[in-house]
Design an enzyme around this catalytic site. Structure first.
Site, PDB file in Angstrom:
ATOM      1  N   ARG A  52     -14.272  13.360  12.841  1.00 50.44           N
ATOM      2  CA  ARG A  52     -15.119  12.193  12.579  1.00 50.44           C
ATOM      3  C   ARG A  52     -15.786  11.624  13.828  1.00 50.44           C
ATOM      4  O   ARG A  52     -16.944  11.216  13.786  1.00 50.44           O
ATOM      5  CB  ARG A  52     -14.265  11.102  11.940  1.00 50.44           C
ATOM      6  CG  ARG A  52     -13.849  11.501  10.574  1.00 50.44           C
ATOM      7  CD  ARG A  52     -12.895  10.524   9.953  1.00 50.44           C
ATOM      8  NE  ARG A  52     -12.574  11.002   8.617  1.00 50.44           N
ATOM      9  CZ  ARG A  52     -11.728  10.406   7.803  1.00 50.44           C
ATOM     10  NH1 ARG A  52     -11.113   9.316   8.185  1.00 50.44           N
ATOM     11  NH2 ARG A  52     -11.500  10.894   6.609  1.00 50.44           N
ATOM     12  N   ALA A  69       2.183   2.854   2.433  1.00 51.33           N
ATOM     13  CA  ALA A  69       3.329   2.740   3.341  1.00 51.33           C
ATOM     14  C   ALA A  69       4.355   1.757   2.785  1.00 51.33           C
ATOM     15  O   ALA A  69       5.546   2.081   2.665  1.00 51.33           O
ATOM     16  CB  ALA A  69       2.849   2.303   4.726  1.00 51.33           C
ATOM     17  N   GLY A  76       0.853  -1.182   0.000  1.00 50.44           N
ATOM     18  CA  GLY A  76       0.000   0.000   0.000  1.00 50.44           C
ATOM     19  C   GLY A  76       0.891   1.234   0.000  1.00 50.44           C
ATOM     20  O   GLY A  76       2.090   1.158  -0.324  1.00 50.44           O
TER      21      GLY A  76
HETATM   22  C1  LIG Z   1     -12.685   3.816   1.459  1.00 49.83           C
HETATM   23  C2  LIG Z   1     -11.531   4.484   2.120  1.00 49.83           C
HETATM   24  C3  LIG Z   1     -11.182   5.779   1.781  1.00 49.83           C
HETATM   25  C4  LIG Z   1     -10.102   6.405   2.395  1.00 49.83           C
HETATM   26  N1  LIG Z   1      -9.788   7.679   2.030  1.00 49.83           N
HETATM   27  C5  LIG Z   1      -8.729   8.282   2.623  1.00 49.83           C
HETATM   28  C6  LIG Z   1      -8.355   9.597   2.252  1.00 49.83           C
HETATM   29  O1  LIG Z   1      -8.957  10.218   1.389  1.00 49.83           O
HETATM   30  N2  LIG Z   1      -7.289  10.153   2.865  1.00 49.83           N
HETATM   31  C7  LIG Z   1      -6.579   9.502   3.831  1.00 49.83           C
HETATM   32  O2  LIG Z   1      -5.605  10.064   4.339  1.00 49.83           O
HETATM   33  N3  LIG Z   1      -6.907   8.239   4.179  1.00 49.83           N
HETATM   34  C8  LIG Z   1      -7.955   7.619   3.603  1.00 49.83           C
HETATM   35  N4  LIG Z   1      -8.279   6.347   3.978  1.00 49.83           N
HETATM   36  C9  LIG Z   1      -7.396   5.605   4.874  1.00 49.83           C
HETATM   37  C10 LIG Z   1      -6.190   5.110   4.083  1.00 49.83           C
HETATM   38  O3  LIG Z   1      -6.610   4.703   2.801  1.00 49.83           O
HETATM   39  C11 LIG Z   1      -5.464   3.955   4.747  1.00 49.83           C
HETATM   40  O4  LIG Z   1      -5.264   4.209   6.094  1.00 49.83           O
HETATM   41  C12 LIG Z   1      -4.115   3.751   4.096  1.00 49.83           C
HETATM   42  O5  LIG Z   1      -4.253   3.630   2.704  1.00 49.83           O
HETATM   43  C13 LIG Z   1      -3.420   2.515   4.652  1.00 49.83           C
HETATM   44  O6  LIG Z   1      -2.231   2.338   3.931  1.00 49.83           O
HETATM   45  P1  LIG Z   1      -1.199   1.230   4.351  1.00 49.83           P
HETATM   46  O7  LIG Z   1      -0.119   1.264   3.341  1.00 49.83           O
HETATM   47  O8  LIG Z   1      -0.842   1.391   5.772  1.00 49.83           O
HETATM   48  O9  LIG Z   1      -1.998  -0.152   4.235  1.00 49.83           O
HETATM   49  P2  LIG Z   1      -2.839  -0.815   3.035  1.00 49.83           P
HETATM   50  O10 LIG Z   1      -3.064   0.085   1.902  1.00 49.83           O
HETATM   51  O11 LIG Z   1      -4.009  -1.455   3.691  1.00 49.83           O
HETATM   52  O12 LIG Z   1      -1.874  -1.936   2.503  1.00 49.83           O
HETATM   53  C14 LIG Z   1      -1.669  -3.136   3.214  1.00 49.83           C
HETATM   54  C15 LIG Z   1      -0.742  -4.010   2.396  1.00 49.83           C
HETATM   55  O13 LIG Z   1      -0.325  -5.094   3.196  1.00 49.83           O
HETATM   56  C16 LIG Z   1      -0.587  -6.321   2.545  1.00 49.83           C
HETATM   57  N5  LIG Z   1      -0.929  -7.293   3.588  1.00 49.83           N
HETATM   58  C17 LIG Z   1      -1.852  -7.160   4.574  1.00 49.83           C
HETATM   59  N6  LIG Z   1      -1.840  -8.246   5.358  1.00 49.83           N
HETATM   60  C18 LIG Z   1      -0.896  -9.068   4.866  1.00 49.83           C
HETATM   61  C19 LIG Z   1      -0.434 -10.348   5.224  1.00 49.83           C
HETATM   62  N7  LIG Z   1      -0.918 -10.995   6.293  1.00 49.83           N
HETATM   63  N8  LIG Z   1       0.535 -10.904   4.458  1.00 49.83           N
HETATM   64  C20 LIG Z   1       1.057 -10.273   3.375  1.00 49.83           C
HETATM   65  N9  LIG Z   1       0.653  -9.036   3.003  1.00 49.83           N
HETATM   66  C21 LIG Z   1      -0.316  -8.456   3.731  1.00 49.83           C
HETATM   67  C22 LIG Z   1      -1.728  -6.041   1.605  1.00 49.83           C
HETATM   68  O14 LIG Z   1      -1.706  -6.969   0.551  1.00 49.83           O
HETATM   69  C23 LIG Z   1      -1.376  -4.623   1.161  1.00 49.83           C
HETATM   70  O15 LIG Z   1      -0.439  -4.674   0.125  1.00 49.83           O
HETATM   71  C24 LIG Z   1      -9.380   5.721   3.381  1.00 49.83           C
HETATM   72  C25 LIG Z   1      -9.733   4.419   3.734  1.00 49.83           C
HETATM   73  C26 LIG Z   1     -10.812   3.815   3.122  1.00 49.83           C
HETATM   74  C27 LIG Z   1     -11.206   2.448   3.562  1.00 49.83           C
END
Ligand SMILES: Cc1cc2nc3c(=O)[nH]c(=O)nc-3n(C[C@H](O)[C@H](O)[C@H](O)COP(=O)(O)OP(=O)(O)OC[C@H]3O[C@@H](n4cnc5c(N)ncnc54)[C@H](O)[C@@H]3O)c2cc1C
Length: 637
Positions: A330, A44, A42
């Protein structure tokens, strides 16, 4: 164990610079000797993997989806915050810092939040350089809109697809590194265990979701970017594969879990429609820039909205919070929506919805302007509900959306398990008890592009490096543990589907540990979760085999972890004897029904240590020290 956050000394605005200078460096020629595992693609994970490889490290990058581009981050709609102050409306790094601390109800670390505000501006520069198509003003400057909990416009956006565009930017950088050979991609893999050798994270065990094969991967450090656990509520706005498994397995291997009860219920989602629904859809917070929230003044008034005259409507957010109006944070907006529905003023078939009305904005700005800003969101709403939001107000209701809790990390983003770093939504670090809109993308990219590249170097440079291979007995033990668990899941041979258990768990949490909580409910929930977990291992049905593509098995593993983790979440909620942000215990509220903190006894992070399957976890605390802001009762009036 002493929870040392390793916050640098000195003035707030100089801490990060000072720390970066103090961190040991890895010589460029030596970087290629190190292997780093990044789990997650994602915002991050994608940004971290690309940045670390760009520095010269060898990176193995894992994700569940078939392409890194399909990570849950792609769903993010509304935007990303930064303190550029292009609007000249009074923004600054300090204001973004202050709004975030206050928005989180004074339950986050000053030093982390200030650093986040500082690097926010670099994120925008980096993304623009990658070609992310942010919306622009007519003069060419990037456009901004407002989000909750702020009185300035600091949210950068690409229509309602900001996450997708940012992810494509990170993906481009990631693929460049795949091309150089410094990143190796492992899609369709699920992390099932962390491998710990001599007290340090040295690898992972994953299941290949296509072939069923269990694989071992060794590294000098592991970076978890596996997102949030909002799906513990079953119905949520999260991607279906979002899970707690990766962070929960890390917890069982020695990483403390911080503030699991800080969950965010987002106020503007499409209401639940039927018993067998498995997913909820967010209507971006950006809509509250122009949409006005209201309910009929009289309980039980079920006239269509256009037949209810202005004088008989209650724009309750504008009435109660004149300064912030519809743009309150929120947690405040969600609790108020629930309160209106509990008074019988909810609308729609179920009575669990409030209106979000664009009639005034369309009259003022014209349909074209509104369509330009929110067109794809309006289209999505119409597709799902068959109601045209240009003509009738949207109906919205709160839903599980985001989690502020996550693995505890220090200022370097390292967990209590040395060598295990945690980034993005998977860590607990920056949002306190309530995250402000558009700050998750900011945090995920700050962690990946601008913080981990420095701090992981500090760890690696200090490491007494002995190369670890996957023949090590710790890997064999982890594979054995994972295989036994899979065998157990497949042998239950019960009658009830895994989804059915998950749905019931979601009901329990929503009812007793959702927008408002009380002691009786929390204790009841704990018992119900224990009983449900017991039944799961007796009566779940998990068809198919392990040496094959088996989505039932995937889901069963995740639900089994949710069933354990839910108890920790409820326990954390019960032990926090105050209300703050998204954690609202009815026993602790002001006369105006706002969250009432107890700064004397609970101004701390609660971090839980796993002590064994049959033992209670131990609660540790990290005191939160505020040197630069004064703790006050949050007010958005
Ligand atoms: C509908 C929606 C709209 C949003 N809009 C906004 C916005 O406009 N602005 C904002 O700031 N935030 C927004 N958010 C929040 C934001 O999108 C998320 O908090 C953020 O994208 C999380 O990013 P991340 O990289 O931490 O995790 P994620 O994007 O969830 O990525 C997780 C990654 O880890 C991998 N993974 C997970 N578990 C495992 C496992 N057990 N083994 C191997 N791989 C695994 C997945 O495959 C994925 O690649 C929104 C959230 C939602 C649900």
């Amino acid at each position: 164990m002493d929870l040392d956050a390793k916050i640098p000394s000195g003035p707030l605005s100089e801490k990060w610079d000072k720390h970066r200078f103090a961190l040991k460096l890895v010589n460029p020629a030596n970087k290629r000797k190190y292997n780093i595992i990044v789990v997650g693609t994602g915002l991050a994970g994608g940004s971290a993997a690309a940045s670390l490889a760009e520095l010269g490290y060898y990176v193995k990058n894992f994700c569940i989806q078939d392409s890194p581009r399909r990570a849950h981050s792609i769903a993010a709609q509304g935007g990303i915050n930064a303190a550029k102050n292009y609007q000249n409306d009074g923004d600054s790094i300090w204001r973004l810092f202050y709004d975030t601390i206050k928005g989180g109800d004074f339950r986050s670390r000053e030093a982390n939040v200030y650093r986040l505000a500082q690097v926010s501006n670099h994120i925008i520069d980096q993304c623009v350089a990658q070609g992310v198509p942010f919306a622009r003003e007519y003069g060419g400057l990037l456009a901004n809109r407002s989000f909750g909990g702020a009185q300035v416009s600091r949210t950068f956006y690409a229509r309602g697809q900001t996450g997708q565009q940012l992810l494509l930017g990170a993906y481009g950088s990631l693929m460049r590194q795949v091309g150089t050979g410094r990143v190796t991609m492992f899609a369709r893999r699920e992390l099932l265990d962390i491998v710990v050798i001599n007290g340090q994270a040295k690898g992972i065990v994953v299941r290949n979701l296509v072939t069923g094969k269990i694989e071992r991967h060794a590294a000098d450090a592991v970076v978890l970017c596996t997102g949030g656990y909002g799906n513990v509520f079953y119905l949520s706005t999260n991607a279906m594969a979002s899970n707690v498994s990766a962070t929960y397995r890390a917890y069982k291997k020695g990483a403390y879990f911080a503030n699991p009860c800080y969950t965010q219920i987002h106020p503007t989602c499409i209401p639940v429609h039927g018993t067998y629904q498995s997913k909820l859809t967010l209507m971006s917070e950006s809509l509250r820039n122009d949409g006005r929230v209201w309910v009929p003044k009289e309980p039980g008034d079920n006239r269509p909205p256009n037949r209810i005259p202005e004088s008989e409507r209650d724009y309750y957010l504008e009435r109660k919070y004149p300064s912030f109006g519809n743009l309150v944070p929120r947690d405040v907006a969600s609790r108020n929506a629930k309160a209106q529905c509990d008074l019988g003023k909810g609308v729609g078939e179920t009575g669990y919805a409030v209106y979000l009305d664009f009639a005034d904005a369309i009259k003022r700005d014209g349909k074209d302007v509104i369509a330009q800003k929110y067109g794809n969101l309006f289209q999505m709403y119409e597709k799902i509900t068959a109601s045209n939001p240009y003509e009738a107000p949207m109906m919205i209701y709160p839903a599980s959306h985001y989690v502020m809790g996550g693995l505890w990390v220090d200022y370097n983003l390292m967990s209590t398990l040395p060598g295990l770093f945690v980034l993005g939504e998977a860590n607990f670090s920056d949002h306190g008890a309530n995250r402000l809109g558009a700050s998750a993308l900011m945090q995920g990219l700050a962690d990946g592009y601008f913080i981990i590249p420095y701090t992981i170097g500090g760890y690696l440079a200090g490491l007494d490096r002995t190369e670890v291979t996957t023949d090590h007995p710790a890997f064999t033990d982890a594979v054995h543990y994972v295989s036994k668990r899979t065998e157990k899941l497949l042998s239950i041979d019960g009658k009830r589907t895994v989804d059915d258990f998950h749905r019931e768990l979601g009901h329990i949490l929503w009812e007793y540990c959702g927008m408002s909580r009380n002691d009786d409910g929390l204790l009841k929930a704990r018992e119900m979760i224990r009983a449900l977990r017991g039944e799961f291992w007796e009566n779940a049905v998990v068809p198919g085999a392990d040496k094959d593509f088996n989505q039932s098995l995937e889901r069963a593993g995740r639900v089994a972890d949710f069933l354990e983790f839910a108890e920790l979440l409820v326990t954390d909620a019960y032990t926090r004897r105050e209300s703050c942000g998204g954690h609202f215990n009815e026993a602790f509220q002001t006369e105006e029904n706002e969250a009432l903190r107890d700064d004397e006894n609970f101004c701390h992070v609660a971090a839980w240590e796993y002590k064994g399957d049959d033992k209670d976890p131990e609660r540790h605390t990290e005191p939160l020290v505020f040197e630069n802001v004064q703790l006050t009762q949050r007010s958005y009036k």
